[in-house]
Design an enzyme around this catalytic site. Structure first.
Site, mmCIF file in Angstrom:
data_model
loop_
_atom_site.group_PDB
_atom_site.id
_atom_site.type_symbol
_atom_site.label_atom_id
_atom_site.label_comp_id
_atom_site.label_asym_id
_atom_site.label_seq_id
_atom_site.Cartn_x
_atom_site.Cartn_y
_atom_site.Cartn_z
ATOM 1 N N ARG A 107 42.240 74.495 -9.151
ATOM 2 C CA ARG A 107 42.054 75.153 -7.845
ATOM 3 C C ARG A 107 43.439 75.547 -7.363
ATOM 4 O O ARG A 107 44.311 74.693 -7.213
ATOM 5 C CB ARG A 107 41.395 74.210 -6.848
ATOM 6 C CG ARG A 107 41.518 74.711 -5.416
ATOM 7 C CD ARG A 107 40.669 73.955 -4.430
ATOM 8 N NE ARG A 107 39.270 74.267 -4.624
ATOM 9 C CZ ARG A 107 38.316 73.971 -3.738
ATOM 10 N NH1 ARG A 107 38.624 73.362 -2.609
ATOM 11 N NH2 ARG A 107 37.064 74.286 -3.971
ATOM 12 N N HIS A 134 35.429 82.273 -6.274
ATOM 13 C CA HIS A 134 34.986 80.857 -6.369
ATOM 14 C C HIS A 134 33.705 80.818 -7.220
ATOM 15 O O HIS A 134 32.619 80.546 -6.720
ATOM 16 C CB HIS A 134 34.734 80.324 -4.960
ATOM 17 C CG HIS A 134 34.598 78.828 -4.873
ATOM 18 N ND1 HIS A 134 34.807 77.973 -5.939
ATOM 19 C CD2 HIS A 134 34.279 78.024 -3.813
ATOM 20 C CE1 HIS A 134 34.628 76.725 -5.541
ATOM 21 N NE2 HIS A 134 34.295 76.720 -4.266
ATOM 22 N N GLN A 137 31.047 77.787 -7.379
ATOM 23 C CA GLN A 137 30.205 77.681 -6.188
ATOM 24 C C GLN A 137 28.961 78.549 -6.320
ATOM 25 O O GLN A 137 27.840 78.112 -6.027
ATOM 26 C CB GLN A 137 31.014 78.122 -4.951
ATOM 27 C CG GLN A 137 30.210 78.073 -3.676
ATOM 28 C CD GLN A 137 29.852 76.648 -3.298
ATOM 29 O OE1 GLN A 137 30.729 75.800 -3.206
ATOM 30 N NE2 GLN A 137 28.570 76.374 -3.083
ATOM 31 N N ASP A 225 30.300 81.537 5.424
ATOM 32 C CA ASP A 225 31.387 80.632 5.035
ATOM 33 C C ASP A 225 32.358 80.578 6.207
ATOM 34 O O ASP A 225 32.245 81.367 7.157
ATOM 35 C CB ASP A 225 32.063 81.172 3.759
ATOM 36 C CG ASP A 225 33.114 80.228 3.182
ATOM 37 O OD1 ASP A 225 33.160 79.053 3.598
ATOM 38 O OD2 ASP A 225 33.906 80.675 2.326
ATOM 39 N N CYS A 266 28.801 77.205 1.503
ATOM 40 C CA CYS A 266 29.439 76.409 0.438
ATOM 41 C C CYS A 266 30.005 75.095 0.966
ATOM 42 O O CYS A 266 30.237 74.171 0.194
ATOM 43 C CB CYS A 266 30.522 77.235 -0.243
ATOM 44 S SG CYS A 266 31.900 77.656 0.824
ATOM 45 N N ARG A 294 26.465 71.673 -7.198
ATOM 46 C CA ARG A 294 27.795 71.869 -7.789
ATOM 47 C C ARG A 294 27.926 70.964 -9.010
ATOM 48 O O ARG A 294 28.447 71.368 -10.051
ATOM 49 C CB ARG A 294 28.893 71.512 -6.767
ATOM 50 C CG ARG A 294 28.987 72.443 -5.573
ATOM 51 C CD ARG A 294 29.460 73.813 -5.949
ATOM 52 N NE ARG A 294 30.755 73.788 -6.605
ATOM 53 C CZ ARG A 294 31.932 73.700 -5.980
ATOM 54 N NH1 ARG A 294 31.982 73.651 -4.669
ATOM 55 N NH2 ARG A 294 33.067 73.691 -6.664
HETATM 56 N N1 CP Z 1 32.603 74.297 -1.479
HETATM 57 C C1 CP Z 1 33.722 73.736 -1.949
HETATM 58 O O1 CP Z 1 34.322 74.206 -2.893
HETATM 59 O O2 CP Z 1 34.104 72.607 -1.281
HETATM 60 P P1 CP Z 1 35.471 71.819 -1.444
HETATM 61 O O3 CP Z 1 36.558 72.694 -0.848
HETATM 62 O O4 CP Z 1 35.268 70.558 -0.660
HETATM 63 O O5 CP Z 1 35.720 71.563 -2.891
HETATM 64 N N1 NVA Z 2 36.516 80.421 1.647
HETATM 65 C C1 NVA Z 2 36.833 79.016 1.667
HETATM 66 C C2 NVA Z 2 35.982 78.297 0.672
HETATM 67 C C3 NVA Z 2 36.175 76.808 0.653
HETATM 68 C C4 NVA Z 2 35.352 76.106 -0.374
HETATM 69 C C5 NVA Z 2 38.296 78.822 1.382
HETATM 70 O O1 NVA Z 2 38.825 79.455 0.469
HETATM 71 O O2 NVA Z 2 38.927 78.053 2.097
#
Ligand code: CP
Ligand code: NVA
Length: 308
Positions: A107, A134, A137, A225, A266, A294
């Site tokens: 990530r 992502h 997700q 989101d 998400c 997930r």
């Molecule tokens: N939805 C998601 O990716 O959550 P986290 O940021 O907690 O991993």
């Molecule tokens: N759009 C959000 C998703 C988190 C899982 C971010 O990137 O922070």
């Protein structure tokens, strides 16, 4: 050995196989404690590195638990605590990690980091979120929709709010799984044209509708989101809230969707910003099934990556 970098780079046939395998694996675990090993142990002997340059709850825990259920072991690494955070190149990090582990999930911020990792690693690399996409997700989201309502093909998905990384992977999925997608939000926060173009080239209907009341008409699935993503500047917060206030998912807006429409997010959610608590906890919402999935979806992704 295959990377899972984005939904548009993986064949529709393989994506479908992963969703099916995720459903099967979920079924096989019914009634088991979370720490009980899966009956088959496809990752026995495998070591998986989970690298986080941004915070995470779901991605971190679901990957970690998923690997362990399949018989593998994990190490969770924070970018800041690695030499990566002190100037060692991504390419060198990728080559080194590949000597120790069998699979890398990362990530990160810039997509270029993910791509460099994938270019230089000699083991599969999985995208655990970048500023742009992502994909893990949305695999869980497709699985969740289908578990409740059957095939997603031909359905109408409405995205309300910021055209961010999660919406981008939804657009990729619209093209690959064959569903229509309406974005409703303010023009400055539209999804990147390339994501829209990909889906349109696959022949699905992609609409941009500024009026959320119109956008929600006949929706099978409504998704939103956070209004401010992890890579967005904190200073953008006030402006974002002003731009997006009219796109909050409320019970009034949900009433315009189909009666059996689902609501997804998400997570993490900012209750009463992008969505009211009434919708989050209401009859349309499947957000916690989505979070659970997930785990199952990513187990299928990891098996596909490793060919096991
Ligand atoms: N939805 C998601 O990716 O959550 P986290 O940021 O907690 O991993
Ligand atoms: N759009 C959000 C998703 C988190 C899982 C971010 O990137 O922070």
């Amino acid at each position: 050995m295959q990377n899972f970098l984005d939904i548009h780079q993986t064949s529709a046939v393989d994506l479908r196989k992963m969703i099916n395998s995720a459903h099967t694996m979920k079924q096989a675990r019914k009634g088991l404690l979370k720490g009980t090993p899966d009956p088959d142990q496809p990752l026995a002997g495998a070591m998986v590195a989970l690298i986080f340059e941004k915070p995470s709850t779901r991605t971190r825990v679901s990957f970690d638990v998923g690997v362990r259920q399949m018989g593998g072991q994990t190490m969770v690494l924070s970018g800041k605590e690695m030499q990566l955070g002190h100037g060692e190149t991504i390419a060198d990090t990728a080559r080194v990690l590949s000597r120790y582990v069998d699979l890398i999930m990362i990530r990160t911020f810039e997509e270029a980091t993910l791509l460099e990792m994938a270019d230089y690693a000699t083991v599969p690399v999985i995208n655990g979120l970048t500023n742009r996409t992502h994909p893990c997700q949305i695999m869980a989201d497709v699985m969740t929709y289908e578990e409740h309502r059957g095939p997603i093909t031909g359905k109408k998905v409405v995205w309300a709010g910021d055209g961010n990384n999660v919406s981008a992977s939804f657009l990729h999925a619209a093209g690959q799984f064959g569903f229509d997608f309406t974005f409703t939000g303010p023009q400055p926060l539209d999804p990147e044209p390339a994501f829209i173009a990909f889906a349109r080239a696959k022949g699905v209907k992609i609409n941009v509708e500024r009026n959320p009341e119109v956008a929600f008409e006949g929706a099978d699935l409504v998704v939103t989101d956070t209004w401010v993503s992890m890579h967005d500047a904190e200073s953008a917060k006030e402006r974002r809230h002003n731009q997006l206030r009219g796109y909050q998912v409320t019970e009034t807006l949900m009433a315009r969707a189909k009666p059996d429409a689902l609501f997804m997010h998400c997570l993490p959610a900012h209750r009463n910003d992008e969505v009211t608590s009434a919708v989050m906890d209401g009859a349309h919402s499947v957000v916690f099934d989505e979070a659970e999935n997930r785990l199952h979806a990513q187990k299928a992704i990891m098996r596909w990556c490793l060919g096991v």
